[in-house]
Scaffold this active site. Structure first.
Site, mmCIF file in Angstrom:
data_model
loop_
_atom_site.group_PDB
_atom_site.id
_atom_site.type_symbol
_atom_site.label_atom_id
_atom_site.label_comp_id
_atom_site.label_asym_id
_atom_site.label_seq_id
_atom_site.Cartn_x
_atom_site.Cartn_y
_atom_site.Cartn_z
ATOM 1 N N SER A 47 0.807 -1.198 0.041
ATOM 2 C CA SER A 47 -0.033 0.018 0.182
ATOM 3 C C SER A 47 0.817 1.205 0.016
ATOM 4 O O SER A 47 0.418 2.388 -0.381
ATOM 5 C CB SER A 47 -0.969 0.084 1.175
ATOM 6 O OG SER A 47 -1.887 -1.041 1.136
ATOM 7 N N ARG A 124 -0.549 -8.081 25.424
ATOM 8 C CA ARG A 124 -1.464 -8.172 26.410
ATOM 9 C C ARG A 124 -0.934 -8.964 27.634
ATOM 10 O O ARG A 124 -1.310 -8.596 28.707
ATOM 11 C CB ARG A 124 -2.805 -8.840 25.904
ATOM 12 C CG ARG A 124 -3.691 -7.803 25.217
ATOM 13 C CD ARG A 124 -5.049 -8.461 24.819
ATOM 14 N NE ARG A 124 -5.682 -7.506 23.847
ATOM 15 C CZ ARG A 124 -6.630 -8.165 22.886
ATOM 16 N NH1 ARG A 124 -6.845 -9.532 23.129
ATOM 17 N NH2 ARG A 124 -7.065 -7.192 21.963
ATOM 18 N N CYS A 164 -12.110 -7.366 22.890
ATOM 19 C CA CYS A 164 -13.448 -6.772 22.856
ATOM 20 C C CYS A 164 -14.554 -7.354 23.766
ATOM 21 O O CYS A 164 -15.308 -6.819 23.886
ATOM 22 C CB CYS A 164 -13.852 -6.554 21.258
ATOM 23 S SG CYS A 164 -13.562 -8.142 20.228
ATOM 24 N N GLY A 194 -16.120 -8.187 14.745
ATOM 25 C CA GLY A 194 -14.905 -8.604 15.488
ATOM 26 C C GLY A 194 -13.989 -9.575 14.774
ATOM 27 O O GLY A 194 -12.807 -9.751 15.059
ATOM 28 N N ARG A 250 -20.036 -17.022 17.381
ATOM 29 C CA ARG A 250 -19.978 -15.920 16.258
ATOM 30 C C ARG A 250 -21.561 -16.064 15.758
ATOM 31 O O ARG A 250 -22.078 -17.134 15.502
ATOM 32 C CB ARG A 250 -19.184 -16.306 14.931
ATOM 33 C CG ARG A 250 -19.025 -15.246 14.113
ATOM 34 C CD ARG A 250 -18.121 -13.917 14.600
ATOM 35 N NE ARG A 250 -16.969 -14.200 14.696
ATOM 36 C CZ ARG A 250 -16.026 -13.452 15.423
ATOM 37 N NH1 ARG A 250 -16.631 -12.190 15.957
ATOM 38 N NH2 ARG A 250 -14.768 -13.672 15.326
ATOM 39 N N HIS A 257 -21.218 -6.925 20.799
ATOM 40 C CA HIS A 257 -21.006 -8.182 21.528
ATOM 41 C C HIS A 257 -22.064 -8.214 22.587
ATOM 42 O O HIS A 257 -22.189 -7.316 23.302
ATOM 43 C CB HIS A 257 -19.570 -8.501 21.764
ATOM 44 C CG HIS A 257 -18.467 -8.690 20.742
ATOM 45 N ND1 HIS A 257 -18.924 -8.867 19.525
ATOM 46 C CD2 HIS A 257 -17.185 -8.549 20.591
ATOM 47 C CE1 HIS A 257 -17.928 -8.979 18.819
ATOM 48 N NE2 HIS A 257 -16.984 -8.944 19.435
#
Length: 364
Positions: A47, A124, A164, A194, A250, A257
């Site tokens: 890109s 995380r 999330c 998500g 899902r 959510h």
């Protein structure tokens, strides 16, 4: 507004991974932001060199039009760290790479003295990287001083936001911590955004439910414990309780959510105490009146058929979380339904709120 943080001009912001779905959400949410201005967009080498408008082409997935200000920006190669770093005060990271590559590139930006506020999961569990929901554990930003020692930086660091899915139930549990939750059972019903998808590019999700999302259940069970953890010897030590078990499914929903939650407590609260705690819960973002902070963080719906993703995901511009159907349970103490907007509060919006708090506290 800028005077609040002792500045006369906006922070210059870069987006790493700007062409992907979360990168696009950052760009949409930052349009006309009172503190932050997107001056640099970076993406993969394929890109690089194109205008942002050309690089995205027909893949713009946001419901609002692409902001005019970003269309002519020339996309930089995200791997050319020094070139990007020279143009910005800090960056948001939404790069699509392997976890090892993400960890390496985010630390490279931090070592180039650029604060990184990341939407990615790679850091995380890095012991000295704060994983923060600004209303819940802002004190974890104090670990940044230890991280800077390790990285050998004065300004640079990495901070992340959690998964999330956990934001559809963890804030409600956090508001009830005085009653000491012991066991939590949560099933999350997760929107296709998500996975970075729309119905146009994932038609097999129409009229379908998929009972598995890779890695999601482990994150949903463990990440709340890290949020409730404490700093000790230069690292974040996760909490030992409550015991959390989850299933992550899902569902054919574009955004939002939903969570069905069962919880037992050491000190059993009354319904009135729970509703009072949710209604009155405020965090540092509310006290500081940060630009993206919801005024009412947790909104409770009395109606039996709320909250609903379609009706309620945009509560407080998508930055509030919703609860409903609070009832006593025959096995656990209480059960309720939660909802959060997964790409606003749960992703880009949550990272923007974190950056606002980091700016207000002079980390950025």
């Amino acid at each position: 507004m800028l005077e609040k943080i002792g500045r006369t001009e906006k922070f210059k912001v870069g987006i790493l991974g700007a062409t992907g779905m979360v990168g696009q959400r950052f760009i949409a949410l930052l349009e006309n932001h009172p503190w932050f201005e997107v001056v640099t967009v970076a993406a993969s080498p394929r890109s690089a060199g194109k205008t942002y408008e050309e690089a995205v082409g027909d893949r713009w997935k946001m419901p609002t039009p692409m902001p005019e200000a970003v269309k002519p920006l020339i996309v930089k190669n995200v791997n050319e760290v020094e070139a990007v770093a020279a143009t910005v005060d800090f960056v948001f990271s939404a790069v699509d790479m392997t976890k090892d590559e993400i960890r390496a590139i985010e630390e490279a930006y931090a070592k180039a003295e650029v604060p990184v506020v990341s939407n990615n999961s790679a850091h995380r569990w890095t012991p000295d990287v704060p994983m923060v929901v600004p209303e819940l554990n802002p004190e974890h930003f104090e670990i940044i001083k230890d991280q800077r020692k390790r990285l050998g930086t004065k300004r640079g660091f990495v901070a992340v936001k959690p998964n999330c899915s956990i934001q559809s139930y963890t804030p409600m549990l956090h508001a009830l911590r005085e009653f000491e939750p012991t066991v939590v059972v949560a099933t999350t019903y997760q929107a296709i955004s998500g996975a970075g998808k729309t119905f146009k590019d994932w038609p097999e999700m129409l009229d379908n439910v998929i009972p598995y999302i890779g890695g999601e259940e482990e994150k949903s069970e463990q990440e709340p414990l890290r949020i409730w953890g404490h700093i000790e010897n230069g690292q974040i030590v996760k909490a030992e309780a409550p015991l959390i078990t989850t299933q992550c499914i899902r569902v054919p929903v574009s955004d939002g959510h939903t969570a069905a939650v069962f919880v037992s407590f050491k000190k059993k609260p009354t319904k009135e105490q729970i509703l009072e705690a949710w209604k009155n819960f405020k965090g540092l973002p509310q006290e500081l009146e940060l630009p993206s902070a919801p005024k009412q963080f947790i909104t409770y719906f009395e109606e039996d058929n709320r909250p609903q993703a379609k009706l309620d995901r945009d509560t407080e511009n998508g930055m509030g979380v919703c609860a409903g159907r609070l009832r006593e349970d025959s096995v656990y103490d209480w059960k309720f339904v939660g909802l959060s907007h997964n790409t606003k509060r749960g992703a880009a919006g949550g990272a923007i709120l974190s950056a606002e708090l980091l700016a207000a506290q002079k980390y950025i």
